[in-house]
Design an enzyme around this catalytic site. Structure first.
Site, PDB file in Angstrom:
ATOM      1  CB  SER A 268      -0.892   0.004   1.241  1.00 31.66           C
ATOM      2  OG  SER A 268      -0.111   0.305   2.386  1.00 31.66           O
ATOM      3  CE  LYS A 269      -0.946   8.129   0.469  1.00 34.29           C
ATOM      4  NZ  LYS A 269       0.201   8.652   1.178  1.00 34.29           N
ATOM      5  NE  ARG A 270      -0.792   5.936   6.308  1.00 36.18           N
ATOM      6  CZ  ARG A 270      -0.191   7.076   5.963  1.00 36.18           C
ATOM      7  NH1 ARG A 270       1.058   7.073   5.548  1.00 36.18           N
ATOM      8  NH2 ARG A 270      -0.821   8.220   6.054  1.00 36.18           N
TER       9      ARG A 270
END
Length: 513
Positions: A268-270
């Site tokens: 994910s972007k995270r």
RNA sequence: GGCCGGUUCGUCUAUCGGCUAGGACAUCUCCCUUUCACGGAGGAAAGACGGGUUCGAUUCCCGUACCGGCUACCA
């Protein structure tokens, strides 16, 4: 796998809700490669049926990303085509009739439950063993829908425009089987899937209805999507069966996921934020928060490297080759060699691909981008030819494009931050004398070629009885500013006589002072 | 919880019953380089587990374990 009579048509159908993720680009890539390998067409369709998730600029951003990657659609909202419109929001009117058709033939039904009622139901039936109760063949008997309400009541509600959705009526006991291009035969039991909403209260279709209707209308022959879609495949299979016939259905391929580098879950972007690497193809600025997330492009990746790196996450050609051009990939790509298992993303390997591409490509290929980078740092580059020469000289040392700022910048801007600390401790009068004479010798050099300069330098060290090794580093510091860069005489050659002598003189003053 | 999917070095992967299990990234050693790289040579490093089938299983089948995905009027 490929029906010879039908032209291959594939589609990528993103919902424009934010930055374009690595996995999304890889899905595009596999679509594109498959289509082009078979001489087919690649369609881009915008899945914007969720009006609550509309994000300004997201659609244009997707096009920019594809453009950067060189994966141009044959048909799309901006490229046009015979099967438009390519935005689902603009196709809104076409979906209702299919949903109504399903209701008419008993494969679907109206449901009048409010969101609150739904929530209440889920809370009521939630238990430890069944944490997420489904609106399924059992529970639908207890809900407010056209199966339970009686014809008159339903007719009344409908005539009053009561808010309602249309749900698929999943069969009670049926095995749904299909052949996935990657996984082979996959079977589901119909009782395990809930009665998915097909048409929402706002009249928009859900993904489930839209994907089937549009794939049919757009004559899609092969449908690729991420593995996360596998559980809803039985809904889509059934819809195909009810609406258009299984013989019309595209071949499905559920692509493996791209996983976090360090453990569990899909990337994910995270994760990128957390571990310091990009996840989106290009910079994405959230219009609400105005927060920008860095993309691979802005991080200094070449599109060639980006797609090369992506394709190797889940595919290989069976040889030990790892570097491929897009054209080569089109030639070689086959679904048979796509993996089943998810692949962990490895940023170190991603950088390696970029390094390889920087080395392999002629510098002219990325020269404009490097020029921009240099100019952004206040380093102006008057001469293209000179820049070209410098980039060729230093590209082996650059992994990401911004590395060129350090590796090439000093050729165009006299270093101001000179690492004198590296030479001061061992500095003495002998060296002072040496460099003084070397400037004279250089000035008189018959030609300004690195071989000539090195010879002159070596002769002089012999005269002064100093080991060349003791003078190479000082000379480098003078010309480069630090302990890096190409061979020091190559640097001098490119710098030219005047600038070389100027830099020696300048550092000499610093060291003496 | 249920359903579905997956499982070869730390990571990406080769192997479609014969394996001394190959390559790449990362890592370590050495060479080249009087900088940093590039390049070259080498080292360490893997078949989740248990049953079958077979002359022979990493490869086929079954279980178990572990990991993942899904379980919205989101895609």
């Amino acid at each position: 796998m490929v029906n010879e009579n039908k032209k291959v048509r594939v589609r990528f159908a993103p919902s424009p809700t934010g930055g374009l993720h690595l996995g999304g680009v890889r899905t595009v890539l596999f679509n594109y490669l498959f289509a082009k390998h078979h001489g087919g067409e690649f369609v881009l369709r915008i899945e914007d049926t969720d009006q609550s998730r509309f994000v300004a600029g997201a659609e244009e951003y997707i096009f920019d990303c594809l453009n950067w990657c060189g994966l141009t659609p044959d048909e799309s909202p901006v490229h046009g085509g015979a099967y438009g419109p390519y935005r689902q929001s603009e196709r809104k009117e076409s979906y209702r009739k299919y949903a109504e058709q399903l209701v008419a033939d008993g494969s679907a039904y109206y449901a009048f439950d409010t969101p609150a009622e739904l929530e209440e139901m889920r809370n009521r039936f939630k238990t430890a063993e069944s944490p997420s109760p489904q609106y399924n063949y059992i529970l639908r008997e207890q809900m407010r829908n056209s199966l339970t309400l009686g014809e008159e009541e339903v007719a009344r509600l409908l005539s009053e425009d009561a808010a309602h959705v249309i749900r698929i009526k999943m069969p009670t006991d049926e095995t749904i089987v299909f052949t996935d291009m990657i996984r082979g035969e996959v079977a589901f039991h119909s009782s395990q899937t809930d009665d998915k909403v097909l048409l929402k209260a706002d009249g928009m279709p859900t993904y489930h209805l839209a994907v089937v209707v549009d794939d049919y209308l757009m004559k899609i022959t092969h449908a690729f999507r991420g593995e996360e879609w596998l559980p809803s495949a039985p809904v889509h299979i059934l819809l195909w069966k009810y609406l258009f016939g299984l013989d019309q259905m595209p071949q499905w391929a559920h692509l493996p996921l791209i996983l976090k580098p360090d453990g569990n879950g899909k990337l994910s972007k995270r994760d990128g934020d957390r571990m310091g690497f990009p996840v989106f193809a290009m910079n994405w600025t959230d219009p609400k928060t105005t927060e920008t997330t860095q993309g691979f492009r802005e991080r200094g990746f070449l599109p060639e490297a980006f797609i090369n790196m992506l394709v190797m996450l889940g595919w290989n050609d069976g040889t030990e080759n790892e570097i491929f051009t897009l054209q080569k990939l089109v030639d070689k790509f086959t679904m048979e060699r796509v993996h089943k298992g998810g692949a962990r993303f490895d940023y170190e390997k991603a950088k390696w691909f970029n390094h390889e591409w920087i080395k392999h490509l002629p510098a002219s290929h990325y020269q404009p981008r490097v020029r921009q980078l240099l100019e952004a740092e206040g380093i102006s580059v008057p001469d293209d030819g000179q820049l070209q020469k410098v980039l060729e000289l230093v590209k082996d040392r650059c992994t990401l494009l911004p590395d060129f700022v350090q590796q090439a910048g000093f050729f165009f801007k006299t270093p101001t931050n000179i690492d004198t600390a590296a030479i001061k401790p061992k500095w003495d009068e002998k060296k002072n004398l040496f460099f003084g004479e070397m400037m004279l010798a250089f000035d008189l050099a018959p030609s300004w070629q690195h071989e000539e300069l090195e010879r002159t330098f070596k002769e002089l060290t012999a005269v002064h009885e100093i080991k060349p090794g003791e003078l190479m580093l000082p000379l480098r510091i003078m010309l480069v500013g630090g302990k890096f860069g190409p061979g020091v005489f190559h640097v001098a050659e490119v710098l030219g006589k005047e600038e070389t002598i100027k830099r020696i003189k300048f550092t000499l003053q610093l060291v003496q002072g």
